[in-house]
Design a protein around this motif. Structure first.
Motif, mmCIF file in Angstrom:
data_model
loop_
_atom_site.group_PDB
_atom_site.id
_atom_site.type_symbol
_atom_site.label_atom_id
_atom_site.label_comp_id
_atom_site.label_asym_id
_atom_site.label_seq_id
_atom_site.Cartn_x
_atom_site.Cartn_y
_atom_site.Cartn_z
ATOM 1 N N SER A 139 -35.026 -19.819 105.644
ATOM 2 C CA SER A 139 -34.678 -19.773 104.146
ATOM 3 C C SER A 139 -34.550 -18.581 103.335
ATOM 4 O O SER A 139 -34.071 -18.274 102.088
ATOM 5 C CB SER A 139 -34.742 -21.553 103.551
ATOM 6 O OG SER A 139 -36.226 -21.267 103.942
ATOM 7 N N ARG A 140 -35.993 -18.340 103.629
ATOM 8 C CA ARG A 140 -35.948 -17.199 102.796
ATOM 9 C C ARG A 140 -35.694 -15.977 103.261
ATOM 10 O O ARG A 140 -35.718 -15.240 101.195
ATOM 11 C CB ARG A 140 -38.286 -16.653 102.975
ATOM 12 C CG ARG A 140 -39.137 -17.956 102.869
ATOM 13 C CD ARG A 140 -40.393 -17.353 102.699
ATOM 14 N NE ARG A 140 -40.387 -17.128 104.308
ATOM 15 C CZ ARG A 140 -41.415 -18.171 105.081
ATOM 16 N NH1 ARG A 140 -40.984 -19.191 104.503
ATOM 17 N NH2 ARG A 140 -40.991 -18.148 106.146
ATOM 18 N N TYR A 141 -35.067 -16.618 103.715
ATOM 19 C CA TYR A 141 -34.052 -14.220 103.798
ATOM 20 C C TYR A 141 -32.438 -14.575 103.139
ATOM 21 O O TYR A 141 -32.453 -13.844 102.713
ATOM 22 C CB TYR A 141 -33.894 -14.571 106.244
ATOM 23 C CG TYR A 141 -32.315 -13.967 105.902
ATOM 24 C CD1 TYR A 141 -32.409 -12.629 105.830
ATOM 25 C CD2 TYR A 141 -31.289 -14.264 106.512
ATOM 26 C CE1 TYR A 141 -31.769 -11.704 105.671
ATOM 27 C CE2 TYR A 141 -29.644 -13.164 106.102
ATOM 28 C CZ TYR A 141 -30.452 -12.059 106.323
ATOM 29 O OH TYR A 141 -29.585 -10.912 106.823
ATOM 30 N N GLU A 142 -32.524 -16.474 103.108
ATOM 31 C CA GLU A 142 -31.224 -16.547 102.273
ATOM 32 C C GLU A 142 -31.976 -16.438 100.634
ATOM 33 O O GLU A 142 -31.137 -16.029 99.892
ATOM 34 C CB GLU A 142 -30.375 -17.899 102.571
ATOM 35 C CG GLU A 142 -30.552 -17.440 103.709
ATOM 36 C CD GLU A 142 -28.859 -19.185 104.100
ATOM 37 O OE1 GLU A 142 -28.167 -19.370 103.094
ATOM 38 O OE2 GLU A 142 -29.127 -19.716 104.595
ATOM 39 N N THR A 143 -33.297 -16.474 100.449
ATOM 40 C CA THR A 143 -34.267 -16.455 99.039
ATOM 41 C C THR A 143 -33.664 -14.627 98.615
ATOM 42 O O THR A 143 -33.632 -14.363 97.301
ATOM 43 C CB THR A 143 -35.136 -17.222 98.705
ATOM 44 O OG1 THR A 143 -35.142 -18.392 99.571
ATOM 45 C CG2 THR A 143 -35.462 -17.868 97.448
ATOM 46 N N GLN A 144 -34.463 -14.254 99.782
ATOM 47 C CA GLN A 144 -34.480 -12.995 99.591
ATOM 48 C C GLN A 144 -32.037 -11.567 99.153
ATOM 49 O O GLN A 144 -32.101 -11.325 98.874
ATOM 50 C CB GLN A 144 -34.354 -11.686 101.194
ATOM 51 C CG GLN A 144 -36.846 -12.225 100.825
ATOM 52 C CD GLN A 144 -36.726 -11.291 99.632
ATOM 53 O OE1 GLN A 144 -36.418 -10.008 99.012
ATOM 54 N NE2 GLN A 144 -37.515 -12.005 99.597
ATOM 55 N N VAL A 149 -29.389 -10.150 98.098
ATOM 56 C CA VAL A 149 -28.526 -8.569 99.239
ATOM 57 C C VAL A 149 -30.228 -8.216 98.934
ATOM 58 O O VAL A 149 -30.639 -7.638 98.090
ATOM 59 C CB VAL A 149 -27.767 -8.323 97.763
ATOM 60 C CG1 VAL A 149 -27.560 -6.938 97.983
ATOM 61 C CG2 VAL A 149 -26.599 -9.957 97.743
ATOM 62 N N GLN A 150 -30.733 -7.482 100.564
ATOM 63 C CA GLN A 150 -32.037 -6.466 100.209
ATOM 64 C C GLN A 150 -31.100 -5.377 99.707
ATOM 65 O O GLN A 150 -30.385 -5.042 99.069
ATOM 66 C CB GLN A 150 -32.041 -6.946 101.516
ATOM 67 C CG GLN A 150 -32.184 -7.871 102.197
ATOM 68 C CD GLN A 150 -33.118 -8.186 103.223
ATOM 69 O OE1 GLN A 150 -31.967 -7.459 104.327
ATOM 70 N NE2 GLN A 150 -33.665 -8.589 104.470
ATOM 71 N N CYS A 151 -32.235 -4.585 99.209
ATOM 72 C CA CYS A 151 -32.339 -3.722 98.356
ATOM 73 C C CYS A 151 -31.945 -1.933 98.978
ATOM 74 O O CYS A 151 -32.902 -2.395 100.505
ATOM 75 C CB CYS A 151 -33.546 -3.122 98.242
ATOM 76 S SG CYS A 151 -33.865 -1.262 97.307
ATOM 77 N N GLY A 152 -30.715 -1.608 98.858
ATOM 78 C CA GLY A 152 -30.047 -0.935 99.230
ATOM 79 C C GLY A 152 -30.593 0.508 99.602
ATOM 80 O O GLY A 152 -31.014 1.288 100.270
ATOM 81 N N PHE A 153 -31.813 0.211 98.775
ATOM 82 C CA PHE A 153 -32.737 2.229 98.747
ATOM 83 C C PHE A 153 -33.680 1.826 100.223
ATOM 84 O O PHE A 153 -33.366 2.769 101.028
ATOM 85 C CB PHE A 153 -33.434 2.063 97.316
ATOM 86 C CG PHE A 153 -32.626 2.039 96.355
ATOM 87 C CD1 PHE A 153 -31.807 3.578 96.029
ATOM 88 C CD2 PHE A 153 -32.670 1.270 95.733
ATOM 89 C CE1 PHE A 153 -31.005 4.013 95.514
ATOM 90 C CE2 PHE A 153 -31.194 1.613 94.011
ATOM 91 C CZ PHE A 153 -30.744 3.069 94.042
ATOM 92 N N GLY A 154 -33.903 1.110 100.141
ATOM 93 C CA GLY A 154 -34.504 0.718 101.018
ATOM 94 C C GLY A 154 -34.009 0.300 101.932
ATOM 95 O O GLY A 154 -34.409 1.144 103.009
ATOM 96 N N LYS A 208 -31.324 -11.734 110.357
ATOM 97 C CA LYS A 208 -30.327 -10.718 110.095
ATOM 98 C C LYS A 208 -28.968 -11.966 111.596
ATOM 99 O O LYS A 208 -28.138 -11.249 110.781
ATOM 100 C CB LYS A 208 -30.400 -9.372 110.223
ATOM 101 C CG LYS A 208 -31.307 -9.517 108.783
ATOM 102 C CD LYS A 208 -31.520 -7.713 108.435
ATOM 103 C CE LYS A 208 -31.875 -7.152 107.638
ATOM 104 N NZ LYS A 208 -32.781 -5.981 107.158
ATOM 105 N N ILE A 209 -29.539 -11.799 112.539
ATOM 106 C CA ILE A 209 -28.520 -12.142 113.677
ATOM 107 C C ILE A 209 -29.081 -13.649 114.489
ATOM 108 O O ILE A 209 -30.526 -13.636 114.041
ATOM 109 C CB ILE A 209 -29.802 -10.637 114.873
ATOM 110 C CG1 ILE A 209 -28.564 -9.730 114.764
ATOM 111 C CG2 ILE A 209 -28.298 -11.596 115.656
ATOM 112 C CD1 ILE A 209 -28.766 -8.577 115.986
ATOM 113 N N ARG A 210 -28.216 -14.300 114.693
ATOM 114 C CA ARG A 210 -28.788 -15.568 114.887
ATOM 115 C C ARG A 210 -28.853 -15.820 116.143
ATOM 116 O O ARG A 210 -29.185 -14.717 117.380
ATOM 117 C CB ARG A 210 -27.095 -15.783 115.505
ATOM 118 C CG ARG A 210 -27.219 -17.957 116.147
ATOM 119 C CD ARG A 210 -25.477 -17.763 116.826
ATOM 120 N NE ARG A 210 -25.787 -19.249 116.845
ATOM 121 C CZ ARG A 210 -24.480 -19.535 118.027
ATOM 122 N NH1 ARG A 210 -24.213 -18.421 118.941
ATOM 123 N NH2 ARG A 210 -24.838 -20.750 118.385
#
Ligand code: SF4
Ligand code: MSK
Length: 649
Positions: free
Chosen positions: A34-39, A41-46, A452-454
């Motif tokens: 669930s936290r992965y979804e809360t995050q 779109v992850q930061c493109g710079f990172g 990020k992967i099932r």
């Protein structure tokens, strides 16, 4: 559809995990998923590695409009510096683990090791001789003391190169010398990595990356290799052993203790403590039927390999295990233990107990492990679990039924023994099988899970594809646990799933098509196995000649970056299911994915699809086979006398 956007079945593939993810969603419990979804779109710079916060003029981030940081650093410098710092993080983790074990060996040698002893004297003496110790007429403690001193110097040496490099084939050692990446002491390499990457020091991306390879070598051939050797000396060399895997190993009516992390010293003692009749009696008096000890991540792998203690799950299952409501105590040591664990445990009677002073978490009970009184410490933790069992609420218990049988314990020593027998233990049959084409090559599938992967899906799809194509798979870490949950670590899996050549070999030797070689530090065992293949002869004279590939399908840890980097420096191509954070620099990307081939005979390859990865792995293996001129299936032929004379046999 679950409460969140990603359908539940896309989060994991095994039913036990799916059941627990559903439970978490119903309870509103926060998990990695669930936290992965809360995050969002992850930061493109990172992601592209172009964010720099190394000095306080920044943070700076590189864009087309702002191609330089405030100090003038460009994307190449920033991306390379970030990469080296990741390699250093991973190397530090593995090597500190190794250091603790060497210090324990030193204590044992000095008679201050408490209940620890030298369990495998043969391995001790063999290792000692490899490092130039004359062991004749010396007691095992004397030999252990001398070996511990040599290993401690591997950490502190200022100028001298690591002695463990001598364990590699000579040709590989020459490559390292030629490229000037022979590491000196591990600690020095790590300090230098931080120094080079601080503001205003090393700005040449290639020079920075070469230190990444140097640092990583101090992990794979240094800290990790030392950790594996010393573990075998103190805890015993693994031999094939049967057990079970997945959340179903937890008992509905037993006191359940989970170990989690990486370092084996405490868990070794726990494995002894749980079968102590006094402990079993206490558990029964508390109303339980007995005690179940099981594990998560690599501490689990360590005690599975030596004691057959079952695996409860891999990295992404650590929170799910707590959601069963059936865990009395989860004992954590170092690495990969999520800070979220105490929060999940709160909903149950479960206690999270941290045991390493360098790894504490708010909400966990901290009970520093006392190595001097190790068994007592372990028994104290078992007593805590027994006491806590009385607080378990049966209404909250939900243990998935899933568990699969497995065979683990494939150290290099045991592979050699299985292939050749007691008197002629050898890698020859494996080399012959590769030369004859019954086995096409070897793939080391290693590493973590990553939301990020099932969960497990890439590892399992790829593993099935490769064994079908006659590739012998070697596993460590959470990848091994994924295979275990799918039943791939059994000899029967060879009959059902392997190609005809691999099946024939597995049947003859009695091994699974996927060999569990241990924990993350035991990736050093995979290097050792590849070296054995080279030394056995017939498959080239360097690691880069062997038809072998390393794959980290679902990796997430800095340790995986270090592992991949030392594999490439060792001449073994590495396929990544997820890319490094380097796309912000074309030069760094090209260097790691192509340029290194000229320097080391190997490079990284990024492949997000497991089916395509299988094809890529076969291409890499076949290219090596072509070069060795063995790429045709030849049946065993009987030579007549004339032919034998010509072949000098
Ligand atoms: Fe910015 Fe340079 Fe400082 Fe990095 S080192 S934060 S690029 S000024
Ligand atoms: S435990 S480093 S999640 S393999 Fe070694 Fe698993 Fe990766 Fe941790």
């Amino acid at each position: 559809m679950s409460e969140t956007n990603v359908p539940r079945e896309k989060k994991a593939m095994d039913q036990a995990s799916l059941q627990m993810i559903e439970r978490a969603e119903k309870l509103g419990a926060s998990t990695t998923f669930s936290r992965y979804e809360t995050q969002k779109v992850q930061c493109g710079f990172g992601k592209s590695g172009v964010c720099c916060r190394i000095c306080h003029m920044g943070p700076c981030r590189i864009t087309a409009k702002a191609p330089l940081g405030i100090c003038g650093a460009d994307a190449d410098t920033i991306v390379a510096r970030n990469y080296l710092r990741e390699v250093a993080g991973g190397t530090a983790a593995h090597s500190d683990h190794g250091r603790h074990l060497v210090l324990l060996l030193k204590s044992v040698a000095e008679g201050k090791g408490g209940q620890y002893a030298i369990k495998d004297e043969k391995v001790l003496r063999r290792a000692a001789r490899k490092f130039g110790i004359i062991d004749a007429d010396k007691t095992k403690k004397q030999v252990a003391g001398e070996l511990a001193d040599i290993f401690l110097k591997e950490f502190t040496s200022q100028e001298e190169h690591l002695k463990t490099l001598s364990l590699a084939p000579l040709k590989r050692q020459a490559v390292w010398k030629r490229q000037n990446i022979e590491p000196a002491g591990i600690d020095r390499m790590l300090v230098e990595a931080l120094h080079r990457t601080t503001m205003g020091v090393d700005h040449d991306y290639k020079n920075i990356l070469m230190h990444a390879f140097r640092t990583a070598l101090s992990d794979g051939w240094g800290g990790s290799r030392v950790a594996s050797i010393v573990s075998d000396i103190i805890f015993g060399t693994p031999i094939p052993i049967a057990s079970n895997a997945n959340l179903g190993v937890l008992g509905e009516k037993t006191v359940n203790i989970l170990v989690h992390g990486h370092e084996p010293a405490l868990s070794e003692m726990l494995a002894i403590a749980v079968s102590d009749p006094e402990m079993v009696k206490a558990a029964k008096e508390a109303g339980a039927e007995g005690i179940t000890l099981a594990g998560i991540c690599c501490t689990a792998n360590e005690i599975l390999m030596r004691h057959g203690i079952p695996l409860a799950g891999n990295f992404l299952q650590q929170e799910l295990a707590l959601l069963t409501g059936a865990v009395e105590v989860m004992i954590t040591d170092v690495q990969c233990c999520m800070p979220s664990l105490p929060e999940i445990a709160k909903a149950y009677h479960t206690q999270i107990v941290s045991t390493s002073d360098i790894a504490q978490t708010i909400g966990a009970v901290h009970e520093a492990f006392d190595e001097q009184h190790a068994l007592e410490s372990a028994k104290g933790l078992v007593r805590r679990a027994i006491e806590n069992y009385k607080r378990r609420d049966p209404a909250k218990v939900c243990i998935p039924l899933a568990k699969r049988a497995l065979v683990a314990g494939f150290s290099v020593e045991s592979i050699r023994y299985m292939l050749g027998g007691t008197f002629r233990s050898t890698f020859r049959p494996l080399n012959d099988a590769i030369i004859q084409g019954r086995i096409k090559g070897v793939a080391g599938i290693v590493g973590c899970n990553n939301p990020k992967i099932r969960m497990d899906s890439y590892m399992i799809t790829l593993t099935r594809e490769l064994i079908k194509r006659d590739v012998l798979v070697l596993n460590t870490g959470c990848a091994a646990i994924a295979s275990a949950k799918e039943g791939l670590l059994t000899p029967e899996a060879a009959l059902e799933l392997a190609g005809p050549g691999l099946r024939e070999v597995c049947e003859a030797v009695g091994i699974p098509p996927v060999l569990h070689m241990g924990s993350c530090v035991d990736n050093a065992r995979i290097l050792e196995a590849a070296t054995e293949i080279v030394l056995e002869g017939g498959l080239g004279d360097d690691l880069s000649d062997v038809p072998a590939v390393g794959i980290a399908p679902e990796w997430m840890s800095e340790k995986a970056v270090a592992i991949g980097t030392y594999c490439v420096a060792s001449g073994i191509d590495v396929v990544l299911g997820l890319p490094f954070h380097i796309s912000g620099s074309e030069k760094v990307t090209n260097f790691l994915n192509k340029g290194t081939h000229e320097l080391f005979g190997a490079s990284f390859h990024v492949c997000p699809d497991p089916h395509e990865a299988a094809t890529l792995v076969m291409d890499l293996i076949n290219a090596k086979r072509d070069k060795l001129n063995i790429n045709k299936k030849s049946e065993r032929t009987l030579l007549d006398m004339k032919q034998r004379r010509e072949a000098h046999v």
